[in-house]
Write an enzyme that holds these catalytic residues in place. Structure first.
Site, PDB file in Angstrom:
ATOM      1  N   ARG A  93      -3.258 -13.193   8.971  1.00 39.41           N
ATOM      2  CA  ARG A  93      -4.359 -12.836   9.875  1.00 39.41           C
ATOM      3  C   ARG A  93      -5.585 -12.437   9.046  1.00 39.41           C
ATOM      4  O   ARG A  93      -5.501 -12.280   7.832  1.00 39.41           O
ATOM      5  CB  ARG A  93      -3.942 -11.631  10.722  1.00 39.41           C
ATOM      6  CG  ARG A  93      -3.611 -10.420   9.842  1.00 39.41           C
ATOM      7  CD  ARG A  93      -3.409  -9.131  10.585  1.00 39.41           C
ATOM      8  NE  ARG A  93      -3.296  -8.016   9.666  1.00 39.41           N
ATOM      9  CZ  ARG A  93      -2.180  -7.650   9.035  1.00 39.41           C
ATOM     10  NH1 ARG A  93      -1.052  -8.310   9.235  1.00 39.41           N
ATOM     11  NH2 ARG A  93      -2.184  -6.629   8.194  1.00 39.41           N
TER      12      ARG A  93
ATOM     13  N   GLU B  39      15.967  -4.929  -2.998  1.00 36.47           N
ATOM     14  CA  GLU B  39      15.015  -5.088  -4.105  1.00 36.47           C
ATOM     15  C   GLU B  39      15.095  -3.863  -4.997  1.00 36.47           C
ATOM     16  O   GLU B  39      15.241  -2.747  -4.510  1.00 36.47           O
ATOM     17  CB  GLU B  39      13.570  -5.179  -3.575  1.00 36.47           C
ATOM     18  CG  GLU B  39      13.109  -6.572  -3.237  1.00 36.47           C
ATOM     19  CD  GLU B  39      11.645  -6.609  -2.794  1.00 36.47           C
ATOM     20  OE1 GLU B  39      10.956  -5.568  -2.876  1.00 36.47           O
ATOM     21  OE2 GLU B  39      11.211  -7.667  -2.351  1.00 36.47           O
TER      22      GLU B  39
ATOM     23  N   LYS C   5      10.345 -11.997   5.865  1.00 38.03           N
ATOM     24  CA  LYS C   5      10.163 -11.755   4.424  1.00 38.03           C
ATOM     25  C   LYS C   5      11.101 -12.626   3.585  1.00 38.03           C
ATOM     26  O   LYS C   5      10.736 -13.059   2.496  1.00 38.03           O
ATOM     27  CB  LYS C   5      10.403 -10.288   4.071  1.00 38.03           C
ATOM     28  CG  LYS C   5       9.658  -9.256   4.897  1.00 38.03           C
ATOM     29  CD  LYS C   5       8.172  -9.326   4.777  1.00 38.03           C
ATOM     30  CE  LYS C   5       7.483  -8.648   5.951  1.00 38.03           C
ATOM     31  NZ  LYS C   5       7.295  -9.479   7.140  1.00 38.03           N
TER      32      LYS C   5
ATOM     33  N   HIS D 278       1.802   4.344   4.956  1.00 35.52           N
ATOM     34  CA  HIS D 278       1.591   2.909   5.174  1.00 35.52           C
ATOM     35  C   HIS D 278       0.348   2.596   5.976  1.00 35.52           C
ATOM     36  O   HIS D 278       0.170   1.479   6.448  1.00 35.52           O
ATOM     37  CB  HIS D 278       2.834   2.261   5.791  1.00 35.52           C
ATOM     38  CG  HIS D 278       4.066   2.519   4.967  1.00 35.52           C
ATOM     39  ND1 HIS D 278       4.212   2.014   3.692  1.00 35.52           N
ATOM     40  CD2 HIS D 278       5.163   3.260   5.204  1.00 35.52           C
ATOM     41  CE1 HIS D 278       5.361   2.437   3.189  1.00 35.52           C
ATOM     42  NE2 HIS D 278       5.961   3.196   4.080  1.00 35.52           N
TER      43      HIS D 278
HETATM   44  C1  MV4 Z   1       8.248  -1.663  -2.394  1.00 38.35           C
HETATM   45  C2  MV4 Z   1       7.962  -0.485  -3.106  1.00 38.35           C
HETATM   46  C3  MV4 Z   1       8.589  -0.302  -4.309  1.00 38.35           C
HETATM   47  N1  MV4 Z   1       9.470  -1.214  -4.754  1.00 38.35           N
HETATM   48  N2  MV4 Z   1       9.122  -2.546  -2.894  1.00 38.35           N
HETATM   49  C4  MV4 Z   1       5.904  -0.514   1.591  1.00 38.35           C
HETATM   50  C5  MV4 Z   1       5.413  -1.378   2.687  1.00 38.35           C
HETATM   51  C6  MV4 Z   1       5.967  -2.724   2.427  1.00 38.35           C
HETATM   52  N3  MV4 Z   1       5.019  -3.748   2.706  1.00 38.35           N
HETATM   53  C7  MV4 Z   1       6.370  -2.723   1.005  1.00 38.35           C
HETATM   54  N4  MV4 Z   1       6.351  -1.367   0.562  1.00 38.35           N
HETATM   55  C8  MV4 Z   1       6.828  -1.038  -0.656  1.00 38.35           C
HETATM   56  N5  MV4 Z   1       7.681  -1.920  -1.212  1.00 38.35           N
HETATM   57  C9  MV4 Z   1       9.721  -2.319  -4.038  1.00 38.35           C
HETATM   58  N6  MV4 Z   1      10.625  -3.193  -4.486  1.00 38.35           N
HETATM   59  C10 MV4 Z   1       7.056   0.420  -2.572  1.00 38.35           C
HETATM   60  C11 MV4 Z   1       6.494   0.151  -1.335  1.00 38.35           C
HETATM   61  C12 MV4 Z   1       5.572   1.151  -0.868  1.00 38.35           C
HETATM   62  C13 MV4 Z   1       4.219   0.869  -0.709  1.00 38.35           C
HETATM   63  C14 MV4 Z   1       3.702  -0.397  -0.939  1.00 38.35           C
HETATM   64  C15 MV4 Z   1       2.389  -0.658  -0.759  1.00 38.35           C
HETATM   65  C16 MV4 Z   1       1.528   0.355  -0.381  1.00 38.35           C
HETATM   66  C17 MV4 Z   1       1.999   1.618  -0.140  1.00 38.35           C
HETATM   67  C18 MV4 Z   1       3.350   1.890  -0.300  1.00 38.35           C
HETATM   68  C19 MV4 Z   1       3.825   3.182  -0.051  1.00 38.35           C
HETATM   69  C20 MV4 Z   1       5.162   3.431  -0.190  1.00 38.35           C
HETATM   70  C21 MV4 Z   1       6.031   2.416  -0.595  1.00 38.35           C
END
Ligand code: MV4
Length: 496
Positions: A291, A199, A115, A234
């Site tokens: 992918r 973040e 990342k 997720h």
């Molecule tokens: C975040 C966020 C809020 N703020 N980043 C969860 C999986 C990963 N790919 C990134 N994720 C998140 N990152 C910041 N700065 C909230 C999530 C997140 C989330 C993101 C996408 C879809 C579902 C989610 C469920 C919980 C938290």
């Protein structure tokens, strides 16, 4: 390319082979002992058993798979999703063996798999990102400095992570030390890499991702967005395209940023750029998936493209046959993932035999599945039975069609997430389009699906009172949307 091996199983193996067949390309399946009787094995022109059921003894055995390719004269490998699909070492070995890996280069996979290097590459193109640390946090002193500069709440994320693994929420400065240590040790044990970054926490975001496609001649296009906010721990539950919150201007902006991210890693083939979108419609780059994704069909339905065909053409070094201006959104598509899981029991995988298995049909319905009636759902792999996709002229029609298709889907023998998906699709927060990644947490309780048993009890009482025939119209009108027909029928037989 005359012969493709699909290094995968189930619905995606079948889906890839269908496109290969249309292109006149022979297909090879590799399968574990658990999948001997699976439809994808029969569909392939040739099939080779590569080991016992456990993935690490079969579908993850890259060297064994490459040996099969050499023996059978295979010239391309399609990795599907999961398993070896984002494994840069595998892609390198495939290339070294003189076989085409149908996917991006190992370099692009490595850059986007981490990342921090993904964010560094995107930053050069001024792609918007959530405020936070510029790179890996070296020590506690830096963590506290960055935390105070960023503000709370914030997230500590693992650079090697994905899917929320190794992510910690920090609400005040006193918690930074403990959460840093936890995040780093989680990251170390899960990924063998303890690099973490900070973040600012975006609360109640939407998860919107952009499908991109790049050829090896400098052409990269975006195939619009997928709205994937309806997730549970997720794991995506419902996906749709387009998103109901993007304006044409925002769609263009995000699409162009996604193309920039693809260019930043010299991307080739089909990929997905993930963004968070906040309540003010600010968007932030999260990561890139290198992918073909599970939910790619919704993008196919609204663009009319076959993404697997496009992947194969790019791998054959062909130029994209269209430009961005040629691409238009046609209607609306929704996908639900049908899992063999019990929504009443914390979504625990429900393994067993598909005693009855009948798929929905008709206008605007697509089923990508890998099972047939009578088959067992193996315990060794992801319990997804099928992806059910509907397309309509607009969102309302796509949703109505999905509810109709769900009502036609007959699965007996295992619990599934079908009723749960119907619950979500009918919810006002979903139909209005006003939802975010917290939808399930806010709006779902297992009791909400108990309608079955409530209906059945009501029917039992009516039958007992001899009133069933008279009252049945009312009961069905009330309950036809949630009652699983097979259960209903079973109960009626038992009662009569
Ligand atoms: C975040 C966020 C809020 N703020 N980043 C969860 C999986 C990963 N790919 C990134 N994720 C998140 N990152 C910041 N700065 C909230 C999530 C997140 C989330 C993101 C996408 C879809 C579902 C989610 C469920 C919980 C938290």
């Amino acid at each position: 390319m005359k012969k493709i091996l699909v290094a995968n199983r189930g619905e995606i193996a079948l889906r890839v082979m269908r496109s290969a067949k249309e292109m006149g390309i022979k297909t090879v399946a590799v399968f574990s002992e658990a999948d001997r009787n699976a439809p994808f094995v029969r569909y392939a022109d040739e099939a080779v058993c590569i080991g016992p059921p456990a993935s690490n003894q079969s579908y993850l055995k890259g060297d064994v798979i490459i040996d099969v390719c050499k023996k059978l004269g295979v010239d391309g490998i399609h990795p599907g999703y999961g398993f070896l699909s984002e494994n840069a070492d595998f892609a390198t070995k495939v290339k070294a063996a003189g076989i085409t890996f149908i996917g991006p280069s190992a370099e692009a996979m490595n850059m986007m798999g981490d990342k921090l290097s993904a964010k560094a590459a995107a930053k050069k193109f001024n792609v918007p990102m959530v405020p936070g640390s510029a790179g890996a946090i070296k020590d506690l002193k830096e963590a506290i400095e960055v935390a105070l500069a960023t503000g709370f709440p914030l997230l500590i994320k693992a650079s090697a992570g994905g899917g929320g693994k190794g992510m910690r929420l920090v609400e005040k400065v006193e918690e930074v030390e403990e959460q840093m240590q936890l995040a780093m040790s989680e990251a170390k044990s899960a990924f063998g890499d303890d690099a973490v970054f900070i973040e600012k926490f975006v609360s109640g975001p939407r998860h919107i991702e952009i499908q991109v496609l790049a050829d090896n001649h400098g052409n990269t296009v975006y195939l619009f967005e997928r709205e994937c906010s309806i997730q549970r721990r997720h794991q995506k539950v419902i996906e749709e395209a387009p998103s109901s919150v993007l304006t044409p201007e925002l769609r263009k902006k995000m699409g162009e940023c996604a193309v920039d991210v693809a260019k930043a890693c010299n991307y080739s083939g089909a990929g997905t750029v993930e963004f968070l979108v906040d309540d003010k419609l600010n968007f932030y780059f999260l990561e890139m998936n290198t992918r073909l994704q599970v939910e790619h069909p919704v993008s196919e339905m609204i663009t009319g493209l076959d993404l697997v065909k496009e992947q194969i053409k790019v791998a054959r070094n062909e130029k994209l046959s269209f430009t961005q201006d040629d691409l238009k959104i046609n209607g609306h598509a929704v996908e639900v993932r049908v899992y063999a899981e019990d929504p009443q029991n914390n979504f625990l995988p429900d393994i067993g035999k598909l005693e009855t298995y009948r798929i929905p049909k008709g206008t605007g319905v697509r089923v990508d599945d890998g099972f047939e009636e009578g088959m067992d759902i193996p315990i060794y792999y992801d319990p997804m039975i099928a992806k059910l996709i509907t397309h309509g002229a607009n969102r309302e029609e796509a949703i109505e069609r999905m509810l109709r298709a769900i009502s036609e889907y007959k699965i007996v023998g295992v619990e599934t997430t079908l009723d749960f998906c119907a619950f979500v699709l009918k919810h006002e927060a979903f139909t209005s389009g006003k939802f975010d990644t917290n939808f399930i947490k806010y709006h779902y309780k297992p009791e909400y699906l108990n309608k079955h048993s409530a209906d059945e009890e009501a029917i039992a009482a009516l039958v007992a009172a001899g009133l069933f025939e008279k009252a049945s119209t009312n009961v069905t009108a009330e309950s036809s949307k949630t009652v699983n027909y097979s259960k209903w029928k079973k109960n009626r037989t038992a009662l009569s």
